[in-house]
Structure formats: structure tokens, C-alpha cells
Design a protein around this motif. Structure first.
Motif, short mmCIF file in Angstrom:
data_model
loop_
_atom_site.label_atom_id
_atom_site.label_comp_id
_atom_site.label_asym_id
_atom_site.label_seq_id
_atom_site.Cartn_x
_atom_site.Cartn_y
_atom_site.Cartn_z
N TRP A 29 0.80 -1.60 0.02
CA TRP A 29 -0.20 -0.15 -0.44
C TRP A 29 1.17 1.26 0.10
O TRP A 29 1.24 1.55 1.52
N ILE B 221 -0.17 1.72 8.86
CA ILE B 221 0.63 0.13 8.15
C ILE B 221 -0.99 -0.80 9.02
O ILE B 221 -1.14 -1.39 8.46
N HIS C 126 -2.62 -0.24 5.30
CA HIS C 126 -2.55 -1.43 4.59
C HIS C 126 -3.18 -3.39 5.37
O HIS C 126 -2.48 -4.44 5.00
N ASN D 210 -4.10 -5.10 2.85
CA ASN D 210 -3.60 -6.53 2.07
C ASN D 210 -2.83 -7.75 3.16
O ASN D 210 -2.87 -8.59 2.21
N SER E 218 5.58 -7.27 3.03
CA SER E 218 5.06 -6.47 3.97
C SER E 218 5.79 -4.60 3.25
O SER E 218 6.52 -4.60 3.67
N CYS F 176 3.92 -0.69 2.99
CA CYS F 176 3.52 0.22 2.62
C CYS F 176 4.19 2.20 2.93
O CYS F 176 5.22 2.50 3.82
#
Length: 336
Positions: free
Chosen positions: A95, A130, A134, A137, A184, A186
Motif C-alpha cells: 500500500w 500500516i 495496509h 492487503n 509487506s 507500505c
């Protein structure tokens, strides 16, 4: 809560989400809970308890995780569940965007009013981006893999933000066990390239979240299906706006046209992923999922974002530990 309304929509700043959902469920109301559903471990556990109570009271609890109501994602999840593409072996979720807004403090504004107005820039209110953004996701990664990560190892920092105390960027390695890792990423920095989405790999296929499943070096898989299962119940896969369909599913369940939905555990655990990622970045330590869910001896089990919702109930609040020009430093204590 003492009214004849049947449905509560919880869309206040996320630090209030656990207590609002808990109060609504205890009052016998069906709930639509916006994401995320907590900002710290104690809030997570409070929300999970409310989700369990909703099941016991036969109340709907639908979350703002609209990808779980979107046809493209549902067909991909179905293909994975049916074994058509094998299991996810790894991937990355993203993201990357910009700060949604900054609301300056007005003259004479109390701390509590300012924090609620500018909530999207304060960790204590939103959980950091986050958690607030995020989580979508990360929830997809949990869904497609079929379980939750064991640990998070992260880094992050602040470079350009002009308000609040959050980080500009995070990078997290989520370890799901059995050699499965999800990266991950973001970021909220203006003028940078933006991408929001998910990419996964099985032995023979590449999965683009909500889009295609492509055989490596070959053709795209034809995605088919009319129904999916959730908590043992069957639901139709519908085409259309997922932001509308999630509310439609809430209402149709209440009317008895489909089984009542309870998405409490999935959205709570997606939120939990984001929280352990944030704590890892803030502290510079590897954080386990058990640290916020069950290990009472962990230093992170009772780590709370202050001011808490209880402090807001008591009146004006003290400003957070870090202010508009400061943020947590990795490797240094945070939240003590």
C-alpha cells in the motif's frame, strides 16, 4: 445504545473501535465494523471477545474488508481452496500512496478534539498507516495462505511527515512458517510511485490480487464459480461494487435471506498482523503473533497506545509520548 435501532456502524477513529463494537454487541445490535478494529494488543483481544459474543448472540458482524466481497478476489480464493493452483509459497503486499489529509490544530482546540480531528496522523488514534490502510492487503495474504503469520521482522522511519507522530514507510517480513514469507511494503510519501495490491506465487502460477492467475510462461487460468463458503455457510459470488455488496450482505443476513455473517476473527487477525509489524518497526525487535494474542509474559501483551479510549471518556487527554516533530526510534523503548 438504549434505542430500538438494530444496526450500528462503527466508523470513528480506530482506537475507539473495540469498545464501540463491544457495547453494540452487548446491547444486541448487528454491527458493521470499519477497519482496522484495534490499535494495540489489549484492543485486539477486546474485539475478538466481542466477535465471539456476536456468534453466541446470533448477531451479524461484517467488517470493512471489502476485498472479501469482491468477485475477483473471491474467485481467486476459490481456486486456491479447490487446489487448482497449488498453495501460496510466498509473495508481496503493498500500500504505497500519500498522506490522506492533515488537519491543523485550531486556536483554543483541546487535545482530545485535535487528536480526533487529525486522527489519521497519530499512531494512538489510527494505529499508524500500516494498520489503518495496509490491513487490507495483509488480510488478503492471510486469506489466500489460509493461516496467520508467526512473526514479524520490520523496519521503518519518518522523513517528510509534517503532522502527527507516524512513520512514512514500513518494510516487514512476515513469516508464516513452512518456509512461506510475505514481504509487506507500505509508504505515505507524496511525489513517489504509488501501488496498492498483492502478488503471490505458487509452484506453477502467479496471482495478482483481484485480477489474473497466470501460469508461469503460459496462459491465464479461467476463473469460475458461483458460490463460496465462510464459517461453514454458503454465499453467492456477486459482481458489482464490493463497498455496496458488503453492506448488502450485512442487511440480507439480518433479513434472513442469507446466513448471518461474522467476519470478526479475520479482520481482527489482519489487524493483528499490522500491529505486530508496527511494533517490530518501532522497537527494532522481532515480534511474535503470540506476543499480542496470548503470551501474557510478553512485554508487548499489555502495550497500549496512550491516550486510551478510557482517558477520552474522562475528559481532555494528555498528548501522546511523541509529538508533531517526533516519532519512535527503532531499537529504543516505545510505549512504556
Amino acid at each position: 445504545m438504549a434505542s430500538d435501532c438494530e444496526i450500528i456502524v462503527t466508523a470513528t477513529p480506530p482506537n475507539f473501535r473495540p469498545v464501540h463494537v463491544e457495547a453494540a454487541i452487548k446491547a444486541g445490535k448487528h454491527v458493521f465494523a470499519e477497519k482496522p478494529v484495534a490499535v494495540d494488543g489489549p484492543g485486539l483481544r477486546q474485539f475478538l471477545a466481542a466477535a465471539k459474543l456476536a456468534k453466541e448472540k446470533n448477531l451479524a458482524l461484517v467488517a470493512g474488508s471489502q476485498r472479501r466481497h469482491q468477485k475477483g478476489y473471491l474467485l481467486q480464493a476459490l481456486a486456491l481452496q479447490q487446489g487448482k493452483v497449488g498453495q501460496v509459497l510466498g509473495g508481496a503486499v503493498y500500500w504505497n500512496g500519500t498522506v490522506p489529509w492533515v488537519r491543523a490544530r485550531k486556536e483554543g482546540m483541546r487535545n482530545d478534539a485535535y487528536l480526533c480531528s487529525n486522527w489519521v496522523n497519530w499512531t494512538e488514534m489510527s494505529g499508524d498507516h500500516i494498520v489503518e490502510q495496509h490491513v487490507h492487503n495483509l488480510d488478503v495474504a492471510n486469506w489466500f495462505i489460509g493461516r496467520y503469520p508467526r512473526t514479524a521482522g520490520a523496519f521503518g522511519g519518518r522523513a517528510r511527515r509534517v503532522s502527527g507522530n507516524q512513520y512514512d514507510y514500513f518494510g516487514v517480513d512476515f513469516d508464516y512458517g513452512d518456509g512461506i514469507h510475505i514481504h509487506s511494503q507500505c509508504r505515505q510519501i507524496g511525489g513517489t510511485s504509488g501501488f496498492v495490491g498483492e502478488r503471490f506465487r505458487t509452484e506453477q502460477f502467479e496471482i495478482s490480487g483481484g485480477g489474473k492467475i497466470q501460469k508461469v510462461g503460459g496462459e491465464a487460468l479461467k476463473l469460475e464459480g458461483d458460490t463460496y463458503t465462510l464459517n461453514g455457510n454458503t454465499y453467492a459470488i456477486k459482481d458489482g461494487n464490493p463497498y455496496v455488496i458488503e453492506h448488502e450482505n450485512l442487511l440480507r443476513g439480518i433479513l434472513g435471506q442469507i446466513p448471518l455473517m461474522n467476519e470478526g476473527e479475520s479482520i481482527a487477525m489482519g489487524t493483528a498482523c499490522a500491529i505486530i509489524g508496527r511494533i517490530s518497526a518501532y522497537t527494532g525487535q522481532t515480534v511474535r503473533m503470540s506476543d499480542v494474542i496470548e503470551n501474557q509474559n510478553s512485554p508487548y501483551y499489555n502495550l497500549v497506545c496512550k491516550p486510551t479510549w478510557q482517558e477520552f471518556e474522562a475528559g481532555d487527554v494528555a498528548m501522546p509520548e511523541y509529538g508533531d516533530d517526533q516519532a519512535p526510534l527503532p531499537g529504543k523503548p516505545w510505549g512504556k
